[in-house]
Design a protein around this motif. Structure first.
Motif, PDB file in Angstrom:
ATOM      1  N   TRP A  22       3.663 -74.478  31.817  1.00  0.00           N
ATOM      2  CA  TRP A  22       4.892 -75.097  32.317  1.00  0.00           C
ATOM      3  C   TRP A  22       4.923 -76.572  31.954  1.00  0.00           C
ATOM      4  CZ3 TRP A  22       6.343 -76.256  38.063  1.00  0.00           C
ATOM      5  CH2 TRP A  22       7.722 -76.484  38.170  1.00  0.00           C
ATOM      6  N   PHE A  23       3.823 -77.262  32.183  1.00  0.00           N
ATOM      7  CA  PHE A  23       3.792 -78.681  31.856  1.00  0.00           C
ATOM      8  C   PHE A  23       3.907 -78.926  30.357  1.00  0.00           C
ATOM      9  CE2 PHE A  23       2.732 -79.877  36.158  1.00  0.00           C
ATOM     10  CZ  PHE A  23       3.326 -81.131  36.247  1.00  0.00           C
ATOM     11  N   ALA A  24       3.299 -78.084  29.555  1.00  0.00           N
ATOM     12  CA  ALA A  24       3.437 -78.241  28.110  1.00  0.00           C
ATOM     13  C   ALA A  24       4.915 -78.194  27.720  1.00  0.00           C
ATOM     14  CB  ALA A  24       2.645 -77.163  27.375  1.00  0.00           C
ATOM     15  N   ALA A  25       5.628 -77.246  28.298  1.00  0.00           N
ATOM     16  CA  ALA A  25       7.057 -77.124  28.010  1.00  0.00           C
ATOM     17  C   ALA A  25       7.846 -78.288  28.601  1.00  0.00           C
ATOM     18  CB  ALA A  25       7.582 -75.795  28.543  1.00  0.00           C
ATOM     19  N   LEU A  26       7.487 -78.721  29.816  1.00  0.00           N
ATOM     20  CA  LEU A  26       8.175 -79.861  30.429  1.00  0.00           C
ATOM     21  C   LEU A  26       7.976 -81.141  29.624  1.00  0.00           C
ATOM     22  CD1 LEU A  26       7.353 -79.243  34.207  1.00  0.00           C
ATOM     23  CD2 LEU A  26       9.626 -79.146  33.153  1.00  0.00           C
ATOM     24  N   PHE A  27       6.833 -81.257  28.976  1.00  0.00           N
ATOM     25  CA  PHE A  27       6.572 -82.417  28.124  1.00  0.00           C
ATOM     26  C   PHE A  27       7.293 -82.299  26.782  1.00  0.00           C
ATOM     27  CE2 PHE A  27       2.147 -82.904  30.206  1.00  0.00           C
ATOM     28  CZ  PHE A  27       2.673 -83.685  31.222  1.00  0.00           C
ATOM     29  N   TYR A  28       7.323 -81.092  26.232  1.00  0.00           N
ATOM     30  CA  TYR A  28       7.809 -80.919  24.865  1.00  0.00           C
ATOM     31  C   TYR A  28       9.330 -80.833  24.765  1.00  0.00           C
ATOM     32  CZ  TYR A  28       7.935 -79.394  20.025  1.00  0.00           C
ATOM     33  OH  TYR A  28       8.188 -79.307  18.679  1.00  0.00           O
ATOM     34  N   LEU A  29       9.995 -80.193  25.714  1.00  0.00           N
ATOM     35  CA  LEU A  29      11.445 -80.036  25.612  1.00  0.00           C
ATOM     36  C   LEU A  29      12.169 -81.387  25.539  1.00  0.00           C
ATOM     37  CD1 LEU A  29      13.781 -78.010  25.389  1.00  0.00           C
ATOM     38  CD2 LEU A  29      13.936 -78.078  27.884  1.00  0.00           C
ATOM     39  N   PRO A  30      11.887 -82.333  26.427  1.00  0.00           N
ATOM     40  CA  PRO A  30      12.545 -83.634  26.294  1.00  0.00           C
ATOM     41  C   PRO A  30      12.174 -84.363  24.987  1.00  0.00           C
ATOM     42  CG  PRO A  30      11.695 -83.369  28.497  1.00  0.00           C
ATOM     43  CD  PRO A  30      11.137 -82.247  27.681  1.00  0.00           C
ATOM     44  N   ARG A  31      10.989 -84.094  24.461  1.00  0.00           N
ATOM     45  CA  ARG A  31      10.608 -84.669  23.163  1.00  0.00           C
ATOM     46  C   ARG A  31      11.503 -84.087  22.076  1.00  0.00           C
ATOM     47  NH1 ARG A  31       9.061 -89.102  21.184  1.00  0.00           N
ATOM     48  NH2 ARG A  31       8.051 -89.291  23.185  1.00  0.00           N
ATOM     49  N   TYR A  33      14.513 -83.214  22.608  1.00  0.00           N
ATOM     50  CA  TYR A  33      15.783 -83.898  22.825  1.00  0.00           C
ATOM     51  C   TYR A  33      15.813 -85.247  22.105  1.00  0.00           C
ATOM     52  CZ  TYR A  33      16.655 -80.535  26.643  1.00  0.00           C
ATOM     53  OH  TYR A  33      16.849 -79.406  27.395  1.00  0.00           O
ATOM     54  N   VAL A  34      14.676 -85.943  22.084  1.00  0.00           N
ATOM     55  CA  VAL A  34      14.582 -87.226  21.359  1.00  0.00           C
ATOM     56  C   VAL A  34      14.945 -86.992  19.897  1.00  0.00           C
ATOM     57  CG1 VAL A  34      13.004 -89.020  20.519  1.00  0.00           C
ATOM     58  CG2 VAL A  34      12.847 -88.246  22.899  1.00  0.00           C
ATOM     59  N   TYR A  35      14.290 -86.010  19.283  1.00  0.00           N
ATOM     60  CA  TYR A  35      14.517 -85.745  17.863  1.00  0.00           C
ATOM     61  C   TYR A  35      15.919 -85.196  17.613  1.00  0.00           C
ATOM     62  CZ  TYR A  35       9.462 -86.227  17.851  1.00  0.00           C
ATOM     63  OH  TYR A  35       8.182 -86.682  18.032  1.00  0.00           O
ATOM     64  N   HIS A  36      16.403 -84.392  18.538  1.00  0.00           N
ATOM     65  CA  HIS A  36      17.749 -83.838  18.423  1.00  0.00           C
ATOM     66  C   HIS A  36      18.778 -84.969  18.422  1.00  0.00           C
ATOM     67  CE1 HIS A  36      20.511 -80.263  19.769  1.00  0.00           C
ATOM     68  NE2 HIS A  36      21.062 -80.985  18.830  1.00  0.00           N
ATOM     69  N   LYS A 124      16.555 -93.151  23.206  1.00  0.00           N
ATOM     70  CA  LYS A 124      15.799 -93.991  24.151  1.00  0.00           C
ATOM     71  C   LYS A 124      15.864 -93.403  25.558  1.00  0.00           C
ATOM     72  CE  LYS A 124      16.197 -98.276  21.607  1.00  0.00           C
ATOM     73  NZ  LYS A 124      16.692 -99.647  21.590  1.00  0.00           N
ATOM     74  N   PHE A 125      17.030 -92.897  25.947  1.00  0.00           N
ATOM     75  CA  PHE A 125      17.146 -92.244  27.248  1.00  0.00           C
ATOM     76  C   PHE A 125      16.162 -91.094  27.340  1.00  0.00           C
ATOM     77  CE2 PHE A 125      18.675 -88.621  29.667  1.00  0.00           C
ATOM     78  CZ  PHE A 125      18.830 -89.173  30.926  1.00  0.00           C
ATOM     79  N   TRP A 126      16.126 -90.257  26.294  1.00  0.00           N
ATOM     80  CA  TRP A 126      15.252 -89.093  26.314  1.00  0.00           C
ATOM     81  C   TRP A 126      13.787 -89.493  26.357  1.00  0.00           C
ATOM     82  CZ3 TRP A 126      18.007 -85.584  28.081  1.00  0.00           C
ATOM     83  CH2 TRP A 126      19.297 -85.346  27.647  1.00  0.00           C
ATOM     84  N   ARG A 127      13.421 -90.600  25.747  1.00  0.00           N
ATOM     85  CA  ARG A 127      12.028 -91.065  25.796  1.00  0.00           C
ATOM     86  C   ARG A 127      11.619 -91.411  27.228  1.00  0.00           C
ATOM     87  NH1 ARG A 127      10.241 -91.942  20.514  1.00  0.00           N
ATOM     88  NH2 ARG A 127      11.962 -92.083  19.034  1.00  0.00           N
ATOM     89  N   TYR A 128      12.511 -92.063  27.963  1.00  0.00           N
ATOM     90  CA  TYR A 128      12.213 -92.380  29.369  1.00  0.00           C
ATOM     91  C   TYR A 128      12.242 -91.120  30.236  1.00  0.00           C
ATOM     92  CZ  TYR A 128      12.441 -97.339  28.341  1.00  0.00           C
ATOM     93  OH  TYR A 128      12.193 -98.581  27.832  1.00  0.00           O
ATOM     94  N   PHE A 129      13.224 -90.277  29.985  1.00  0.00           N
ATOM     95  CA  PHE A 129      13.346 -89.015  30.727  1.00  0.00           C
ATOM     96  C   PHE A 129      12.077 -88.180  30.557  1.00  0.00           C
ATOM     97  CE2 PHE A 129      14.837 -84.528  30.842  1.00  0.00           C
ATOM     98  CZ  PHE A 129      15.337 -84.493  32.131  1.00  0.00           C
ATOM     99  N   ASN A 130      11.478 -88.236  29.391  1.00  0.00           N
ATOM    100  CA  ASN A 130      10.282 -87.482  29.051  1.00  0.00           C
ATOM    101  C   ASN A 130       9.063 -87.898  29.874  1.00  0.00           C
ATOM    102  OD1 ASN A 130       8.857 -85.583  27.456  1.00  0.00           O
ATOM    103  ND2 ASN A 130       8.165 -87.196  26.100  1.00  0.00           N
TER     104      ASN A 130
END
Length: 150
Positions: A22-31, A33-36, A124-130
């Motif tokens: 779960w944490f792997a996914a919680l860390f990776y999905l917003p990442r 979003y950064v690239y998206h 930048k928003f996604w980096r903080y959200f992450n």
């Protein structure tokens, strides 16, 4: 304390595996979003949409459900000897897990918004959200391991 039963240890092992997933996914999905948000072409947008959907539906959801279900059994079985319901640290931990569940749903909401507009928010928003799950992870681990007395 009596030694834990085999069933308890199996559920505990499954719980740890589910939490890690779960944490792997919680860390990776917003990442993602950064690239998206930084991508410019339609092919990249489509690729990120597929990756985000598969991660959210195929890994995050099952991992969250497995985490919560196994946690329920661990608390139910462990409360007889550990008296979790008498400890403030336990309720703080449950509250933080509740925040993670909300964060999970917010990730799903944002995923749908990004499907319509990849530049819905800045990278930048996604980096903080992450960073939010990282802060919660630190607090939860400290509460579970140290079990501070308030």
């Amino acid at each position: 304390m009596d030694s834990p039963s085999d069933a308890f240890l199996w559920v505990k092992a499954l719980h740890i595996i589910a939490v890690v997933c779960w944490f792997a996914a919680l860390f990776y999905l917003p990442r993602l979003y950064v690239y998206h948000a930084m991508s410019e072409d339609a092919t990249s947008h489509q690729r990120f949409q597929i990756m985000e959907r598969k991660l959210y539906r195929g890994i995050m959801w099952p991992a969250m459900l497995a985490t919560l279900i196994t946690a329920h059994f661990l608390v139910d079985w462990g409360d007889a000897t550990q008296h979790y319901h008498e400890a403030i640290w336990f309720y703080l931990k449950v509250g933080l897990v509740g925040l993670l569940v909300i964060y999970h749903f917010v990730c799903g909401y944002y995923r749908k918004k990004l499907m319509v507009d990849a530049h819905y928010k800045s990278h930048k928003f996604w980096r903080y959200f992450n960073e939010m799950p990282t802060l919660i992870l630190f607090a939860v681990v400290i509460l579970v391991v140290v079990k501070p007395q308030f």
